[in-house]
Design an enzyme around this catalytic site. Sequence first.
Site, PDB file in Angstrom:
ATOM      1  N   SER A 163     -47.523  -2.429 -10.363  1.00 47.73           N
ATOM      2  CA  SER A 163     -47.000  -2.926  -9.286  1.00 47.73           C
ATOM      3  C   SER A 163     -47.701  -2.186  -7.966  1.00 47.73           C
ATOM      4  O   SER A 163     -47.946  -2.740  -6.938  1.00 47.73           O
ATOM      5  CB  SER A 163     -45.632  -2.688  -9.151  1.00 47.73           C
ATOM      6  OG  SER A 163     -45.030  -3.626 -10.025  1.00 47.73           O
ATOM      7  N   SER A 176     -41.860   1.436 -11.736  1.00 47.39           N
ATOM      8  CA  SER A 176     -42.593   0.196 -11.233  1.00 47.39           C
ATOM      9  C   SER A 176     -42.658  -0.776 -12.240  1.00 47.39           C
ATOM     10  O   SER A 176     -42.880  -0.401 -13.325  1.00 47.39           O
ATOM     11  CB  SER A 176     -43.937   0.420 -10.432  1.00 47.39           C
ATOM     12  OG  SER A 176     -44.831   0.865 -11.519  1.00 47.39           O
ATOM     13  N   ASP A 177     -42.803  -2.171 -11.924  1.00 47.23           N
ATOM     14  CA  ASP A 177     -43.040  -3.151 -12.857  1.00 47.23           C
ATOM     15  C   ASP A 177     -44.738  -2.595 -13.103  1.00 47.23           C
ATOM     16  O   ASP A 177     -45.195  -2.095 -12.129  1.00 47.23           O
ATOM     17  CB  ASP A 177     -42.943  -4.487 -12.419  1.00 47.23           C
ATOM     18  CG  ASP A 177     -42.833  -5.429 -13.456  1.00 47.23           C
ATOM     19  OD1 ASP A 177     -43.436  -5.179 -14.653  1.00 47.23           O
ATOM     20  OD2 ASP A 177     -42.349  -6.561 -13.605  1.00 47.23           O
ATOM     21  N   CYS A 178     -45.156  -3.074 -14.143  1.00 52.78           N
ATOM     22  CA  CYS A 178     -46.668  -2.388 -14.584  1.00 52.78           C
ATOM     23  C   CYS A 178     -47.747  -2.883 -13.473  1.00 52.78           C
ATOM     24  O   CYS A 178     -47.836  -4.086 -13.384  1.00 52.78           O
ATOM     25  CB  CYS A 178     -47.011  -2.963 -16.032  1.00 52.78           C
ATOM     26  SG  CYS A 178     -45.695  -2.008 -17.116  1.00 52.78           S
TER      27      CYS A 178
END
Length: 772
Positions: A298, A294-296
């Site tokens: 997310s 995941s993007d941080c």
Amino acid sequence: MRRSKSSNSCIIALLLLVLFCFFIFSAAETRKAFACDPANSDTKHLPFCKTDLSAAKRAKDLIGRLTVQEKVKLLVNNAAAVPRLGIKGYEWWSEGLHGVSDVGPGTKFGGEFPGATSFPQVITTAASFNTSLWEEIGKVVSDEGRAMYNGGQAGLTYWSPNVNIFRDPRWGRGQETPGEDPVVVGKYAASYVKGLQGNNHNDRLKVAASCKHFTAYDLDNWNGVDRFHFNALVSVQDMEDTFNIPFRSCVREGKVASVMCSYNQVNGVPACADPKLLRKTIRGAWGLNGYIVSDCDSVGVFFNTQHYTSTPEEAAAAAIKAGLDLDCGPFLAIHTENAVAKKLLKEADVDAALTNTISVQMRLGMFDGELSSQPHGKLGPKDVCSASHQKLALQAARQGIVLLKNDGPVLPLSQQQLGSVAVIGPNSDATKTMIGNYAGVPCGYTSPLQGIGKYTRTIHNEGCDGVACDKDDLFSGAIKAASKADATILVMGLDQSIEAEFVDRVGLLLPGRQQDLVTKVASASKGPTILVLLSGGPVDVSFAQNDARIGAILWAGYPGQAGGAAIADVLFGAHNPGGRLPMTWYPEEYLNNLPMTTMDMRANPSKNYPGRTYRFYKGPVVYSYGHGLSYTSFKHTIAKAPKLLSVPMGGGHRDNSTTFSGKLVRVGHANCKSLTLKVHVEVENVGSRDGTHTLLMFASPPGGDWAPQKQLVGFQTMGIPSRGKHRVVMSVSVCKHLSVVDSGGVRRIPMGDHGLYIGDATHTVSLQPRTI
């Protein structure tokens, strides 16, 4: 009491021995095995430590030995240690967008590694259109990353590159991308990833790259809408035709070890919770051999901010069941165990996620024991900021500079004929600005002022207090400098206060009163005036384009640590520019009533919607995609190309759809394996200087408004001496590059006449169906 000389010598020798032993001990400490330490008799004979087994089998054995509590703590970027199995904690988050970066907590500069080679920002490197350069930069970045890992100051998992399409010129992170063309972005992705990861011999990885941010992510904060709340409404046509192309290339051609899902929702579903995107597309259709991260934060975002689920346990379950393997953030470590206890998630689902992450660690050699005996295990401080690496940074900056205008020609400047040069502008002595975002600590800087100063005497005056340039009380000094010097170089543009992560631009003009400064200085300049621009996104410099007093314009993007030297080399002719714009430069009026939130690529005249990128936008431009001048001239001749090409129909299928005039053939119905169009092109350098030329071949399909007006189908960069010729064969995949995507998301090959355009040369090839 005075010591004798001999006793002093003994003490000094003893101290040196102690220091030496301390150094050796410290080095050994930084290089201890991540797991499977040969000295650990309790674990070294366990199956997960046996290098003759496959990564999947080793991962399965390890996971079978973990408790649920241990498992969930491995689902996050700061994965916890498992001391009873001899496994250390690991920080997954390192960055290597255009050099080893300290943006992620996995990398630290200092000690033996005070910095790393900082290459040009991606948008600048993309302007070279040089695939071998892209791969070579990746190799250097992974060399330096491996060296720092061996020294205990970096990880082996790099969440780079960014391969989103530069769809809207205002996007603050457009600088991180290879531009607006999906084919070029996909080629960059595959090339850079191959450089980072190595040759994948026996499925081994040098470092593990990650292509991000999947998908339709190209807005940070515009007009009150941020990436955490944004729901990107994307048609299946645009998804297949534009947004997914680079990611597919990254996975299939680059064989990337990871893909990162984005913050935003796509058609109402968070990207990191969408099984159609993650499990069905990335892992299923494209065959990802690796992990999805995941993007941080997310997962926390789609629970806390987007309110996609009612409980945190439901959010954890939704993410893992959709195909997410690793959470950049603490969310899964906190809530996954309860999700399993509440039967929202099976422990087998957690095991599947860990299989994907741990298998990548196995492929990196992290479970192979002592580092020094492994491939790349002996890389160290001498391999970071080496002379060859810094030379490559300079070469990359030179190759990425684009000559936009050169009336006269004014450039190159003559070192012998200039007694002095006025160097003016808020970016004239730029250092940190040159490296853009997601950068680390460079080996050193050469600013534009320093670079120019190596060629001639300089008179320096910034004329503005920073790029905001909101006052004119400093103009007089700049004007005076220009009036005295034999030539004037204005280094203007943007920086991270104008365009960056979290910062989308509000317009395309130069900030503040920069335009006013340029105009006044050019009017007062005793000699020729040259405008140099530092920026990640396009700038509307129509005023300078049309001002006869401004003889030349250069775009240098964010050219990295050696940017000033590269700019000077181009200005004074030590390097003949060959860069081409990887994005369209629009006039400010393009933004009229154009929301960043509208994702449609195609123009819609009935709604006064102009369309996006050179493929679909038909209005006026400041500079077109692929524009770039040289100090020499090139002539193109199509020496050989077919006028008619039969498209064999596999299995007897025919498709007589008539969405636009002429027949369409489904790519799936054509026999694509050997369906290649070969175009022989002769390129002649008809000028007086040796030069590097980028050959861009565009194709225009037959059809209506929904098909691209033209699209890039091939490119190649070559060096050609003055009066020399080079013959190149451009191989075009008919199914991949001459096809279009219909409104239902189906890729089809239009039958009929396709126009090919290579510089000043044109050719028409007619595609006709043939049943076999």
